[in-house]
Design a protein around this motif. Structure first.
Motif, PDB file in Angstrom:
ATOM      1  N   ASP A  83       5.335 -95.105  12.869  1.00 24.88           N
ATOM      2  CA  ASP A  83       3.933 -95.510  12.775  1.00 24.88           C
ATOM      3  C   ASP A  83       2.993 -94.675  13.630  1.00 24.88           C
ATOM      4  N   ALA A  84       3.496 -93.980  14.644  1.00 26.24           N
ATOM      5  CA  ALA A  84       2.681 -93.127  15.513  1.00 26.24           C
ATOM      6  C   ALA A  84       3.628 -92.204  16.265  1.00 26.24           C
ATOM      7  N   LEU A  86       2.132 -80.771  19.580  1.00 29.98           N
ATOM      8  CA  LEU A  86       1.976 -81.204  18.192  1.00 29.98           C
ATOM      9  C   LEU A  86       1.956 -79.961  17.303  1.00 29.98           C
ATOM     10  N   ARG A  87       2.709 -79.992  16.208  1.00 29.62           N
ATOM     11  CA  ARG A  87       2.895 -78.777  15.400  1.00 29.62           C
ATOM     12  C   ARG A  87       2.406 -78.941  13.962  1.00 29.62           C
ATOM     13  N   ARG A  88       1.773 -77.905  13.467  1.00 29.20           N
ATOM     14  CA  ARG A  88       1.491 -77.823  12.032  1.00 29.20           C
ATOM     15  C   ARG A  88       2.739 -77.337  11.305  1.00 29.20           C
ATOM     16  N   ALA A 122      -1.256 -89.114  15.679  1.00 27.86           N
ATOM     17  CA  ALA A 122      -0.457 -88.198  16.494  1.00 27.86           C
ATOM     18  C   ALA A 122      -1.194 -87.779  17.763  1.00 27.86           C
ATOM     19  N   LEU A 123      -0.474 -87.877  18.876  1.00 29.64           N
ATOM     20  CA  LEU A 123      -0.939 -87.388  20.168  1.00 29.64           C
ATOM     21  C   LEU A 123      -0.139 -86.147  20.516  1.00 29.64           C
ATOM     22  N   THR A 132      -5.973 -88.420  15.780  1.00 27.63           N
ATOM     23  CA  THR A 132      -5.194 -87.470  16.561  1.00 27.63           C
ATOM     24  C   THR A 132      -5.937 -87.135  17.841  1.00 27.63           C
ATOM     25  N   MET A 133      -5.191 -86.773  18.845  1.00 29.11           N
ATOM     26  CA  MET A 133      -5.767 -86.349  20.115  1.00 29.11           C
ATOM     27  C   MET A 133      -4.872 -85.262  20.677  1.00 29.11           C
TER      28      MET A 133
END
Length: 195
Positions: free
Chosen positions: A51-52, A59-61, A88-89, A123-124
């Protein structure tokens, strides 16, 4: 990747000795270093029930070849584009990937963050001043551990427990200013500033 999938399956199974006290209806995932790439990737599998997420360094693309990576994985050509599905953090050290030290562009840590925003998901991204790669995994100072746990805890409280703690109202970019106070802004560097 397979080990993480197995862990989520076990948590939901009758074999989990803590099943009676586990809230498997609201699950988060976190990963550091290569684990952050796995976390960024696996959140896109709806059957896992994530869920998160919180991805430290970073954090990756892309599963491989993401410029926001931390060690050697950023030297690869980009491959394995992640599909953002959950809030996503991301937290990152404030230096380039170890295998691409020449890439000092101010936005290199925003690749995953921009990708999640493009998909309309909360996102942060926090680029942590003075952090090195290992500081997210336990070798950091007591204050660094408190900083990481503060933001990770607030993130999961909001997106897993539903607490309206205001984390979703932090600016698109949260920065530690000279002097030690936190501030939010629309971008980094701030509008009108040059790198």
């Amino acid at each position: 990747v397979d080990a993480s999938r197995s862990a989520f399956a076990f948590m939901k199974s009758a074999n989990n000795p803590a099943a009676a006290v586990s809230d498997i209806g609201s699950m988060g995932m976190t990963g550091h270093s290569l684990g952050s790439a796995v976390t960024s990737f696996l959140q896109g599998e709806p059957g896992l029930g994530i869920d998160a997420i919180f991805a430290s360094d970073n954090l990756r693309r892309y599963l491989l070849g993401d410029v926001g990576g931390s060690n050697s994985e950023c030297a690869e050509p980009p491959s394995g584009e992640n599909m953002p599905l959950v809030p996503a953090l991301g937290m990152a050290k404030d230096e380039p990937c170890n295998s691409a030290k020449q890439n000092t562009a101010p936005d290199i840590k925003q690749n995953g963050w921009n990708w999640w925003r493009a998909h309309g998901l909360p996102t942060m991204e926090l680029v942590m001043r003075g952090f090195v790669h290992g500081d997210f995994a336990g070798s950091g100072s007591e204050q660094q551990k408190l900083d990481v746990s503060y933001y990770a805890g607030a993130w999961f409280d909001r997106w897993l427990k539903g607490h309206r703690n205001g984390v979703e109202y932090y600016g698109p970019v949260t920065m530690l200013q000279q002097g030690g106070s936190w501030t939010s802004g629309p971008s980094f560097p701030r509008p009108g500033m040059e790198h």
